[in-house]
Design a protein around this motif. Structure first.
Motif, PDB file in Angstrom:
ATOM      1  N   ARG A   1       0.834  -1.202   0.000  1.00  0.00           N
ATOM      2  CA  ARG A   1       0.000   0.000   0.000  1.00  0.00           C
ATOM      3  C   ARG A   1       0.869   1.252   0.000  1.00  0.00           C
ATOM      4  O   ARG A   1       2.102   1.198   0.103  1.00  0.00           O
ATOM      5  CB  ARG A   1      -0.901   0.033   1.243  1.00  0.00           C
ATOM      6  N   TYR A   2       0.196   2.389  -0.102  1.00  0.00           N
ATOM      7  CA  TYR A   2       0.878   3.662   0.117  1.00  0.00           C
ATOM      8  C   TYR A   2       1.326   3.725   1.569  1.00  0.00           C
ATOM      9  O   TYR A   2       0.627   3.280   2.486  1.00  0.00           O
ATOM     10  CB  TYR A   2      -0.047   4.828  -0.203  1.00  0.00           C
ATOM     11  N   THR A   3       2.485   4.296   1.802  1.00  0.00           N
ATOM     12  CA  THR A   3       3.059   4.263   3.146  1.00  0.00           C
ATOM     13  C   THR A   3       2.219   5.056   4.135  1.00  0.00           C
ATOM     14  O   THR A   3       1.945   4.601   5.243  1.00  0.00           O
ATOM     15  CB  THR A   3       4.492   4.804   3.113  1.00  0.00           C
ATOM     16  N   THR A   4       1.803   6.257   3.754  1.00  0.00           N
ATOM     17  CA  THR A   4       1.048   7.138   4.639  1.00  0.00           C
ATOM     18  C   THR A   4      -0.108   7.745   3.857  1.00  0.00           C
ATOM     19  O   THR A   4      -0.120   7.726   2.620  1.00  0.00           O
ATOM     20  CB  THR A   4       1.948   8.255   5.190  1.00  0.00           C
ATOM     21  N   PRO A   5      -1.094   8.321   4.559  1.00  0.00           N
ATOM     22  CA  PRO A   5      -2.153   9.042   3.839  1.00  0.00           C
ATOM     23  C   PRO A   5      -1.636  10.205   3.003  1.00  0.00           C
ATOM     24  O   PRO A   5      -2.283  10.595   2.018  1.00  0.00           O
ATOM     25  CB  PRO A   5      -3.071   9.529   4.975  1.00  0.00           C
ATOM     26  N   ILE A   6      -0.482  10.740   3.353  1.00  0.00           N
ATOM     27  CA  ILE A   6       0.083  11.825   2.542  1.00  0.00           C
ATOM     28  C   ILE A   6       0.423  11.312   1.142  1.00  0.00           C
ATOM     29  O   ILE A   6       0.145  11.975   0.134  1.00  0.00           O
ATOM     30  CB  ILE A   6       1.325  12.413   3.241  1.00  0.00           C
ATOM     31  N   ASP A   7       1.026  10.114   1.058  1.00  0.00           N
ATOM     32  CA  ASP A   7       1.345   9.540  -0.248  1.00  0.00           C
ATOM     33  C   ASP A   7       0.078   9.224  -1.036  1.00  0.00           C
ATOM     34  O   ASP A   7       0.030   9.437  -2.257  1.00  0.00           O
ATOM     35  CB  ASP A   7       2.183   8.278  -0.056  1.00  0.00           C
ATOM     36  N   PHE A   8      -0.939   8.715  -0.364  1.00  0.00           N
ATOM     37  CA  PHE A   8      -2.211   8.434  -1.029  1.00  0.00           C
ATOM     38  C   PHE A   8      -2.839   9.722  -1.558  1.00  0.00           C
ATOM     39  O   PHE A   8      -3.329   9.777  -2.694  1.00  0.00           O
ATOM     40  CB  PHE A   8      -3.149   7.735  -0.041  1.00  0.00           C
ATOM     41  N   GLY A   9      -2.802  10.772  -0.757  1.00  0.00           N
ATOM     42  CA  GLY A   9      -3.339  12.055  -1.214  1.00  0.00           C
ATOM     43  C   GLY A   9      -2.553  12.642  -2.361  1.00  0.00           C
ATOM     44  O   GLY A   9      -3.131  13.256  -3.271  1.00  0.00           O
ATOM     45  N   ARG A  10      -1.233  12.441  -2.361  1.00  0.00           N
ATOM     46  CA  ARG A  10      -0.420  12.959  -3.464  1.00  0.00           C
ATOM     47  C   ARG A  10      -0.767  12.234  -4.771  1.00  0.00           C
ATOM     48  O   ARG A  10      -0.828  12.858  -5.843  1.00  0.00           O
ATOM     49  CB  ARG A  10       1.059  12.787  -3.133  1.00  0.00           C
ATOM     50  N   ALA A  11      -1.034  10.931  -4.703  1.00  0.00           N
ATOM     51  CA  ALA A  11      -1.427  10.183  -5.904  1.00  0.00           C
ATOM     52  C   ALA A  11      -2.776  10.670  -6.428  1.00  0.00           C
ATOM     53  O   ALA A  11      -2.964  10.811  -7.643  1.00  0.00           O
ATOM     54  CB  ALA A  11      -1.484   8.689  -5.588  1.00  0.00           C
ATOM     55  N   LEU A  12      -3.719  10.956  -5.517  1.00  0.00           N
ATOM     56  CA  LEU A  12      -5.016  11.476  -5.949  1.00  0.00           C
ATOM     57  C   LEU A  12      -4.876  12.869  -6.553  1.00  0.00           C
ATOM     58  O   LEU A  12      -5.577  13.210  -7.521  1.00  0.00           O
ATOM     59  CB  LEU A  12      -5.982  11.508  -4.763  1.00  0.00           C
ATOM     60  N   ASP A  13      -3.982  13.684  -6.021  1.00  0.00           N
ATOM     61  CA  ASP A  13      -3.768  15.021  -6.588  1.00  0.00           C
ATOM     62  C   ASP A  13      -3.212  14.931  -8.002  1.00  0.00           C
ATOM     63  O   ASP A  13      -3.643  15.676  -8.900  1.00  0.00           O
ATOM     64  CB  ASP A  13      -2.822  15.813  -5.688  1.00  0.00           C
ATOM     65  N   HIS A  14      -2.260  14.033  -8.218  1.00  0.00           N
ATOM     66  CA  HIS A  14      -1.711  13.867  -9.567  1.00  0.00           C
ATOM     67  C   HIS A  14      -2.778  13.369 -10.541  1.00  0.00           C
ATOM     68  O   HIS A  14      -2.833  13.815 -11.695  1.00  0.00           O
ATOM     69  CB  HIS A  14      -0.535  12.883  -9.529  1.00  0.00           C
ATOM     70  N   TYR A  15      -3.624  12.458 -10.044  1.00  0.00           N
ATOM     71  CA  TYR A  15      -4.695  11.956 -10.912  1.00  0.00           C
ATOM     72  C   TYR A  15      -5.679  13.070 -11.244  1.00  0.00           C
ATOM     73  O   TYR A  15      -6.138  13.185 -12.392  1.00  0.00           O
ATOM     74  CB  TYR A  15      -5.415  10.802 -10.224  1.00  0.00           C
ATOM     75  N   ALA A  16      -6.017  13.915 -10.248  1.00  0.00           N
ATOM     76  CA  ALA A  16      -6.949  15.019 -10.502  1.00  0.00           C
ATOM     77  C   ALA A  16      -6.362  16.011 -11.502  1.00  0.00           C
ATOM     78  O   ALA A  16      -7.072  16.503 -12.392  1.00  0.00           O
ATOM     79  CB  ALA A  16      -7.297  15.719  -9.189  1.00  0.00           C
ATOM     80  N   ASP A  17      -5.071  16.312 -11.377  1.00  0.00           N
ATOM     81  CA  ASP A  17      -4.443  17.235 -12.329  1.00  0.00           C
ATOM     82  C   ASP A  17      -4.434  16.652 -13.745  1.00  0.00           C
ATOM     83  O   ASP A  17      -4.666  17.370 -14.722  1.00  0.00           O
ATOM     84  CB  ASP A  17      -3.015  17.547 -11.879  1.00  0.00           C
ATOM     85  N   ALA A  18      -4.165  15.346 -13.850  1.00  0.00           N
ATOM     86  CA  ALA A  18      -4.109  14.731 -15.180  1.00  0.00           C
ATOM     87  C   ALA A  18      -5.493  14.604 -15.811  1.00  0.00           C
ATOM     88  O   ALA A  18      -5.652  14.769 -17.024  1.00  0.00           O
ATOM     89  CB  ALA A  18      -3.454  13.341 -15.088  1.00  0.00           C
ATOM     90  N   SER A  19      -6.523  14.325 -14.992  1.00  0.00           N
ATOM     91  CA  SER A  19      -7.861  14.132 -15.548  1.00  0.00           C
ATOM     92  C   SER A  19      -8.524  15.440 -15.941  1.00  0.00           C
ATOM     93  O   SER A  19      -9.416  15.453 -16.785  1.00  0.00           O
ATOM     94  CB  SER A  19      -8.749  13.409 -14.526  1.00  0.00           C
TER      95      SER A  19
END
Length: 503
Positions: A247-265
């Motif tokens: 899994r993602y190590t921390t919720p910060i890493d999970f949130g960073r992945a969602l931010d990148h996905y939101a920027d790309a979409s």
């Protein structure tokens, strides 16, 4: 406290007028109240009576109130005040009006992504600051009319149903008895993300704990074909991996992945290049194969004419269908209320401002500690130079031959007791009891020059007790004034500490 009428509603600490009882959560009973000082509605969270003797829960509740007041995030309730009433700690937060995410129904992809990013960001900031946060659950995430998502302790769930409500969000290692870690929070947030996009929970809460570890979570695009995004499926699948190391190590890493996905979409793509005017691109169709005939009877056909005949006989091939888009028209909503308008850009800006404010405050604290340490070191260095010069001078003049170096150094160092007042070194002086030997005037303030500050005349034999440190005479007389209380009637005032007056 229960629901009270406006005419007979309790008043908490002469400020919060209790209006109604909303319900009970895991730790606290929640009331809606009115702040009579600021004229606004608030929520009062009072620790449940049966939990007061449990010191660990009481300490957690107080810690959540104290640390929560230092944290500001749109995804968490704003803490206004805290205190204690009749041995029960309470916490005052902002008042909200909304409904749980579990009761909202299906959201469109943009709203769902905004809700998930807000909750993940709130959990990440709380854990980074060491602040306890409510458990992750779709019934603990409330959607407000303005589109804001808030993670809170749901007071509409009976405490007996809390364990069953949180069961689908419990990571496999937690169900096996392991301790909570940032990875277990990532798992709960991943389940919440899947539920927010799909509109239902992935697992049955009635099933025994630990059995969901053997169940595979289907991709979001399979359950809801209107959202076709392999990248989103990959992000959620990594968040809910049964193995914590995947899994993602921390919720910060999970949130960073969602931010990148939101920027790309949401990124805009460029226009396709077009050919110049008058030039067309054509692809010749493949000729239909002709069965081979006997060599003796094969007609002589020109290649160019055969190609034209095959091109005319080739069937037309339909173009492939367009790929499904990410955001399809939202299905019919089951709610009667209109869908909230969520402004993710405003929330992101507020989060960035809060992070910058926290960084600036921590930087100021580190700078203050650094400057204080430097000043102390400079002072010690200068004082060491002063002692060195004095030692060199005494050695040059021959005084060290008659004085022990240890005694010399001791005589040069300051005495710590010189910095402490006498009344602090001997606290008994502040509560000493005296007997008046002759009549004396008790005054309202030090000074004997005016007769208007006389409180009463103490007769000989009256007993008084000192209640404060002595003060010098304001007129410069060679005696001090003592603040005393008369033990007979409790009168307070000042008397002159003359020789032989008190014993």
């Amino acid at each position: 406290m229960s629901a009270a009428s406006p005419t007979n509603s309790p008043l908490l600490h002469n400020r919060y007028r209790i209006l109604s009882r909303l319900g009970e959560g895991r730790l606290a009973t929640v009331y809606r109240a009115e702040d009579e000082r600021l004229r606004r509605h608030v929520l009062v969270h009072l620790l449940r009576t049966e939990l007061v003797p449990q010191e660990n829960l009481r300490r957690r509740f107080e810690e959540e109130a104290r640390r929560g007041a230092q944290l500001s995030h749109p995804g968490l309730l704003e803490v206004y005040d805290s205190g204690d009433v009749s041995g029960r700690p309470y916490m005052v937060t902002e008042d909200i009006a909304g409904q749980p995410l579990a009761d909202v129904g299906l959201l469109n992809p943009g709203e769902a992504l905004g809700v998930v990013r807000t909750v993940v960001s709130a959990v990440a900031m709380a854990q980074s600051q060491g602040v306890p946060h409510p458990p992750v659950s779709s019934r603990n995430v409330w959607l407000l009319p303005g589109g804001r998502a808030v993670l809170l302790e749901n007071w509409t769930i009976p405490p007996s149903e809390t364990v069953q409500d949180l069961a689908p969000y419990r990571a496999p290692e937690r169900a096996a008895g392991g301790p909570p870690t940032p990875a277990t929070s990532v798992y709960a947030l991943g389940i919440l993300a899947w539920e927010t996009f799909v509109g239902r929970r992935p697992f049955d809460p009635q099933q025994p704990l630990g059995t969901q570890a053997n169940q595979e979570l289907p991709p979001i695009s399979t359950v809801r074909p209107a959202i076709f995004s392999p990248e989103l499926d990959r992000i959620v699948a990594q968040a809910v991996a049964p193995d914590p190391s995947l899994r993602y190590t921390t919720p910060i890493d999970f949130g960073r992945a969602l931010d990148h996905y939101a920027d790309a979409s949401t990124a805009q793509t460029g226009r396709l290049a077009t050919l110049p005017t008058g030039i067309t691109a054509t692809v010749p169709a493949q000729p239909t194969p002709v069965p081979a005939a006997a060599p003796a009877e094969a007609p002589q056909v020109r290649p160019k004419r055969a190609f034209r005949r095959a091109q005319q006989a080739a069937p037309a091939v339909a173009p492939p269908p367009p790929p499904p888009v990410l955001q399809a028209p939202p299905p019919s909503r089951t709610m009667s209320a209109p869908a909230p308008q969520y402004n993710q850009q405003a929330v992101d800006q507020q989060i960035k401002r809060e992070v910058k404010r926290q960084v600036r405050r921590q930087g100021c604290q580190r700078a203050l500690i650094k400057r204080t340490t430097q000043l102390v070191l400079v002072f010690l260095l200068l004082y060491g130079i002063y002692l060195g010069i004095g030692y060199t001078y005494d050695w040059a003049t021959g005084r060290l031959a008659q004085i022990n170096p240890t005694e010399w150094l001791t005589s040069r160092l300051p005495n710590p007791s010189d910095f402490v007042p006498s009344w602090l070194r001997n606290p008994g002086e502040l509560t000493a009891t005296y007997r008046v030997t002759r009549p004396v005037r008790l005054r309202s303030s030090p000074g004997a020059s005016a007769d208007t500050n006389i409180v009463k005349v103490l007769e000989a034999g009256s007993r008084v007790q000192q209640i404060g440190p002595p003060e010098a005479d304001p007129d410069g007389q060679p005696y001090t004034w003592l603040r005393v209380i008369v033990l007979d009637d409790g009168t307070q005032g000042w008397i002159a500490n003359l020789e032989g007056l008190l014993e």
